[in-house]
Design an enzyme around this catalytic site. Sequence first.
Site, mmCIF file in Angstrom:
data_model
loop_
_atom_site.group_PDB
_atom_site.id
_atom_site.type_symbol
_atom_site.label_atom_id
_atom_site.label_comp_id
_atom_site.label_asym_id
_atom_site.label_seq_id
_atom_site.Cartn_x
_atom_site.Cartn_y
_atom_site.Cartn_z
ATOM 1 N N GLU A 148 6.735 4.649 -2.415
ATOM 2 C CA GLU A 148 6.432 3.720 -1.270
ATOM 3 C C GLU A 148 5.481 4.198 -0.758
ATOM 4 O OE1 GLU A 148 4.983 2.242 1.283
ATOM 5 O OE2 GLU A 148 6.071 0.931 1.943
ATOM 6 N N GLU A 178 -2.087 6.822 3.492
ATOM 7 C CA GLU A 178 -1.385 8.404 4.095
ATOM 8 C C GLU A 178 -1.046 9.400 2.961
ATOM 9 O OE1 GLU A 178 2.326 5.576 4.284
ATOM 10 O OE2 GLU A 178 1.938 5.149 5.621
#
Length: 693
Positions: A144, A153
């Site tokens: 995730e 990210e």
Amino acid sequence: MKVFCGRANPTTGAVEWVEEDENYDYHQEIARSSYADMLHDKDRNEKYYQGIRAAVQRVKERGERAIVLDIGTGTGLLSMMALTAGADYCYAIEVFKPMADVAKKIVEKNGFSDQIKIINKHSTEVTVGSDGDMQCQANILITELFDTELIGEGALPSYEHAHTHLVQERWEAVPHRATVYAQVVESKRMWSWNKLLPFSVQSESGNCEKSIVPFSEMESCPGAPCVHDIQLSQVAQCDFTPLSEVLSMFRVDFSKVVSSSPASHTVQFKPVTSGKAQVILSWWDIDMDPAGTIKCTMEPHWIHHPPQDVPWRDHWMQCVYFLPDEEPVLQGEAVKLMAHHDDYCLWFSIQKNRSDGSDQEDVSLQRPICRCEAHMLWNRPRFGELNDQQRMDQYRRALKEVLKADSVCLCVSDGSLLPVLAHCLGAEQVFTVENSAVSHHLMEKMFKANHLEDAIKVIEKRPELLNSDDLENKKVSVFIGEPFFTTSLLPWHNLYFWYARTAVESHLSNNATILPQSASLHMMVVEFKDLWRIRSPCGNCEGFDVSLMDEMVKNSLNFRESQEAEPHPLWEYPCRSLSAPKEAMIFDFRQTVPEQSISSEGSMKLIRNGTCHGAVLWMEYHLTDDITVSTGLLRIADEKGNCQWSPHRKQAVYFFSSVIEPVTEMICPTEVAYSICFNPKTGEIGMEFKSIF
């Protein structure tokens, strides 16, 4: 251990040395994180669980032990799901130490400590082998690592490393793949978030208008290199015109080796209508299984079917990208949309066919960088605020009331256009103070482009350092500001204007006009449709006890009392008013900042049924006796209490520590009492709320 941290106070402007715990930044990151939002995202959790069970089953059917690698484990929820689904062992990687420590405790509390190893490292630093962090490579990769932009990210380099070093030759991935979508639109509203649009100012006599234009470097600037993440479902469909269908731009298959190298993806489309291609709306979905039967999508409500079933989430939203320039397109005439990305960032460009049939040369392979400096100083809401003609007209009317032919104006606001208005409306001399070299340089270029460099003097100083020479030995008769300062987060931080006005007291003439003349703090009790989830206790999540996460967030939120109110752009987060708006406090800018605190106590009567999630606070600026600009509530739209908020500023939200709601039909709160105190020494506003039955 305690450490001293130097911080500029956003309200008073003073640099303060504050004694903090060495983990202060960690606490704040936890407190402002989206962990609660993710844990409350039932759709996300269920889809991950389904995908994990299917992956474990595929591995077991091959007669293999299911060894899981969970990158970015957070609370350890997905690792615990994997073991419940039949996995044999799990390596859970979490780089953020406070989170890794909590994950260990959560895993232990749920009885999985013998089967889950928490590794507090970045995944690219993890080693495999008898002496390594992992005893063997994994054959199920669960991640995730995604943000609103999917790759922001660092998902691509993390996957690239994991595929090469941390998983077996044949592995299962959950999620299995991701698809990025885009839609080309024309939108005057969204375009105004990225470009300063020309505007007209009527002269003092009213006989002529002067058009104020951005300088050429700003007009041709590709804008900020970062995505504008947004709750796109809250943008009215009348605010944009789709020029394309929804386009599938590219896919990332996580079951194969992923590359983090820069790449471009081209999709040809025929516009569904003619217009100006200005904005790219984008989102993504993830397939949790190879067949694509378990899908988690971020699409906005007008794409989702049925629209009312679209899941709400704040940790994953939608993206708005701005094209470097407006591109006219014709209905039915083929155009190419190009999506470019490096290892962390996405951007888009339009490529049209030349009249000779050849392709237009594309020069968008490098990430766009702001060249004009405006996007370094002004964020998206600030561009929208400067382009709000109705708002500018309020300032124009107010200035017209107070300016005289011999007025000497001093403006204190970051990157403001009020000096332009003041000059065009007939002020004799205009000075403007800019705290930074960037804003100084930007405004000088802006004034020069409009031939105002001799009419408006830019001073790069803090207000308290001004001297008579800076003001050419003139007394200021009109002190003005919006107020707007780039360091402000909460609404009352812009009270820095009051401190600046106090600092220049000796440079003001007798009976000088202050505009705005005062500000008032307003508040209202509300029920949020969804935003309450980000601060709601998780307790039990999908059958796992994650209550330690609640304690961690609570402790972090209480770590510094001044952080109790949070800034949120409420136009993106629907809410209902349960009380009437109330003026809680007034700040008179015609007087200097007082020595003593200002306090206010009272109560807000609840006039509608609902769950009291918190109080919203905002500022209203009284430019003159009859002209007020609100940075918060614009109106209560209907009898149900639905609110319309200013889209240009964030409002302050104070989430009640315990939700106030009726116990029974016979026992329910009738009022919410409040106590508010403004401390002029610190510039902070403290507040307390409690229910009255």
